[in-house]
Design an enzyme around this catalytic site. Sequence first.
Site, mmCIF file in Angstrom:
data_model
loop_
_atom_site.group_PDB
_atom_site.id
_atom_site.type_symbol
_atom_site.label_atom_id
_atom_site.label_comp_id
_atom_site.label_asym_id
_atom_site.label_seq_id
_atom_site.Cartn_x
_atom_site.Cartn_y
_atom_site.Cartn_z
ATOM 1 N N LYS A 46 0.852 -1.208 0.000
ATOM 2 C CA LYS A 46 0.000 0.000 0.000
ATOM 3 C C LYS A 46 0.876 1.243 0.000
ATOM 4 O O LYS A 46 2.048 1.197 0.403
ATOM 5 C CB LYS A 46 -0.934 0.034 1.216
ATOM 6 C CG LYS A 46 -0.235 0.117 2.593
ATOM 7 C CD LYS A 46 0.027 1.524 3.089
ATOM 8 C CE LYS A 46 0.801 1.521 4.392
ATOM 9 N NZ LYS A 46 1.729 2.594 4.618
ATOM 10 N N ALA A 48 9.820 -0.244 4.525
ATOM 11 C CA ALA A 48 9.790 0.832 3.527
ATOM 12 C C ALA A 48 8.596 1.768 3.668
ATOM 13 O O ALA A 48 8.485 2.737 2.925
ATOM 14 C CB ALA A 48 9.772 0.212 2.128
ATOM 15 N N GLY A 100 5.154 -6.222 5.558
ATOM 16 C CA GLY A 100 4.907 -7.240 6.597
ATOM 17 C C GLY A 100 3.417 -7.405 6.851
ATOM 18 O O GLY A 100 2.907 -8.523 6.941
ATOM 19 N N SER A 101 2.704 -6.280 6.936
ATOM 20 C CA SER A 101 1.264 -6.323 7.239
ATOM 21 C C SER A 101 0.492 -7.081 6.163
ATOM 22 O O SER A 101 -0.450 -7.826 6.464
ATOM 23 C CB SER A 101 0.701 -4.906 7.341
ATOM 24 O OG SER A 101 1.384 -4.188 8.335
ATOM 25 N N THR A 102 0.880 -6.904 4.916
ATOM 26 C CA THR A 102 0.152 -7.574 3.834
ATOM 27 C C THR A 102 0.453 -9.078 3.830
ATOM 28 O O THR A 102 -0.419 -9.897 3.517
ATOM 29 C CB THR A 102 0.418 -6.900 2.465
ATOM 30 O OG1 THR A 102 -0.546 -7.365 1.525
ATOM 31 C CG2 THR A 102 1.801 -7.162 1.930
ATOM 32 N N ASP A 153 -1.944 -1.597 10.159
ATOM 33 C CA ASP A 153 -2.198 -1.613 8.710
ATOM 34 C C ASP A 153 -2.788 -2.932 8.213
ATOM 35 O O ASP A 153 -3.164 -3.036 7.042
ATOM 36 C CB ASP A 153 -0.889 -1.376 7.933
ATOM 37 C CG ASP A 153 -0.428 0.068 8.008
ATOM 38 O OD1 ASP A 153 -1.272 0.948 8.271
ATOM 39 O OD2 ASP A 153 0.780 0.304 7.802
HETATM 40 O O1 C5P Z 1 0.632 -1.019 14.542
HETATM 41 P P1 C5P Z 1 2.051 -1.193 14.111
HETATM 42 O O2 C5P Z 1 2.730 -2.337 14.824
HETATM 43 O O3 C5P Z 1 2.236 -1.259 12.647
HETATM 44 O O4 C5P Z 1 2.805 0.129 14.583
HETATM 45 C C1 C5P Z 1 4.197 0.238 14.689
HETATM 46 C C2 C5P Z 1 4.551 1.380 15.624
HETATM 47 O O5 C5P Z 1 4.166 2.627 15.054
HETATM 48 C C3 C5P Z 1 3.829 1.316 16.967
HETATM 49 O O6 C5P Z 1 4.552 0.573 17.886
HETATM 50 C C4 C5P Z 1 3.748 2.781 17.359
HETATM 51 O O7 C5P Z 1 4.964 3.170 17.955
HETATM 52 C C5 C5P Z 1 3.643 3.506 16.022
HETATM 53 N N1 C5P Z 1 2.241 3.849 15.692
HETATM 54 C C6 C5P Z 1 1.607 4.893 16.351
HETATM 55 N N2 C5P Z 1 0.306 5.184 16.056
HETATM 56 C C7 C5P Z 1 -0.361 4.495 15.111
HETATM 57 C C8 C5P Z 1 0.273 3.427 14.407
HETATM 58 C C9 C5P Z 1 1.579 3.147 14.722
HETATM 59 O O8 C5P Z 1 2.197 5.556 17.211
HETATM 60 N N3 C5P Z 1 -1.621 4.821 14.846
#
Ligand code: C5P
Length: 316
Positions: free
Chosen positions: A11, A102, A107-109, A141
């Site tokens: 994405k 990147a 990873g999420s996908t 994501d």
């Molecule tokens: O949710 P995800 O593991 O992809 O997020 C990675 C990091 O990005 C989280 O640990 C957080 O520090 C930050 N993040 C955030 N607010 C969000 C999404 C991500 O602070 N809405």
Amino acid sequence: MRSYTLVAPAKINLYLEIIGDRPDGYHELVMILQSIDLADQIDLHAGGNDNIRVRCDHPQVPLDGSNIAYRAAKLMATEFSEAFAKYGGVDITIHKHIPVAAGLAGGSTNAAAVLLGMNLLWNLGLTQSELEELGATLGSDVPFCVAGGTALATGRGEQLSVLPSLDKIYLVLGKYRSLEVSTAWAYKSYRQQFGSSYIRDQNDLAARAAAVHSGPMVKAILHQDGVEIGQKLHNDLERVVLPTYPQVLRLREIFASTGVLGTMMSGSGPSVFALCESKEQAEQVKLEVRERIPDEDLELFVTRMITHGIQVISSV
Ligand code: C5P
């Protein structure tokens, strides 16, 4: 069926605004997310034993419990223990094409593909929204990657409203292979520098999200207006990533000087994309950028927006 092969698209963020803090330590966001035709391939095979095993052809991708695709399989095994007992574990093979770390949800996908694939492999009959809910526990994501297409995302990024799909808009994407940006670092730095401007009141947060929903970028998407979309691209995280990574700033500046519709960093970077009027223009811009940055470390892709998320391409 014992095996499924799925395509897991990356994405980009057409819009990313950080509007506030959350009690869970994350940020309140308003984003517009777009699937693109740059995808990993995921092979899932019923293992016949109770192991979850990950293989990947990319050296930077971990194969242990720190891999989000592994965590997705583990989550399914925990949530659906009867199916796990009945069908056993799963072998996951990731053919990596999406650049790692990147800002492209690579990873999420992969995790989203594992959720969808195991739903089929174990005959669970889960709906898309149930899969999105499971995905939200793995990463912000992941729900979008399950859904795909074009969507407005609020909350942590996991609450989705579908937008009219965009496709056939071409883009060039650039990523320095050796450059990785930690998402947690980008958000933390943003909070340190700009946290004082966050919206605190819950009603004001909702009003801001609603304003973006009825705002110029969504209008441009409704009109399928590539020129307008290019002008309305926005990403707050550029404010912390670009000053720290001059290479990324330079790439963005070079894209901007090539006459593209618009250019922006995706997510927490460091990938940068440039929207183009046609495939031909995208190929031309890729050549021009390659000439001006003859650094082998810079990977450049021509790709386009697509209207779908994870797709099953074969089953045996
Ligand atoms: O949710 P995800 O593991 O992809 O997020 C990675 C990091 O990005 C989280 O640990 C957080 O520090 C930050 N993040 C955030 N607010 C969000 C999404 C991500 O602070 N809405």
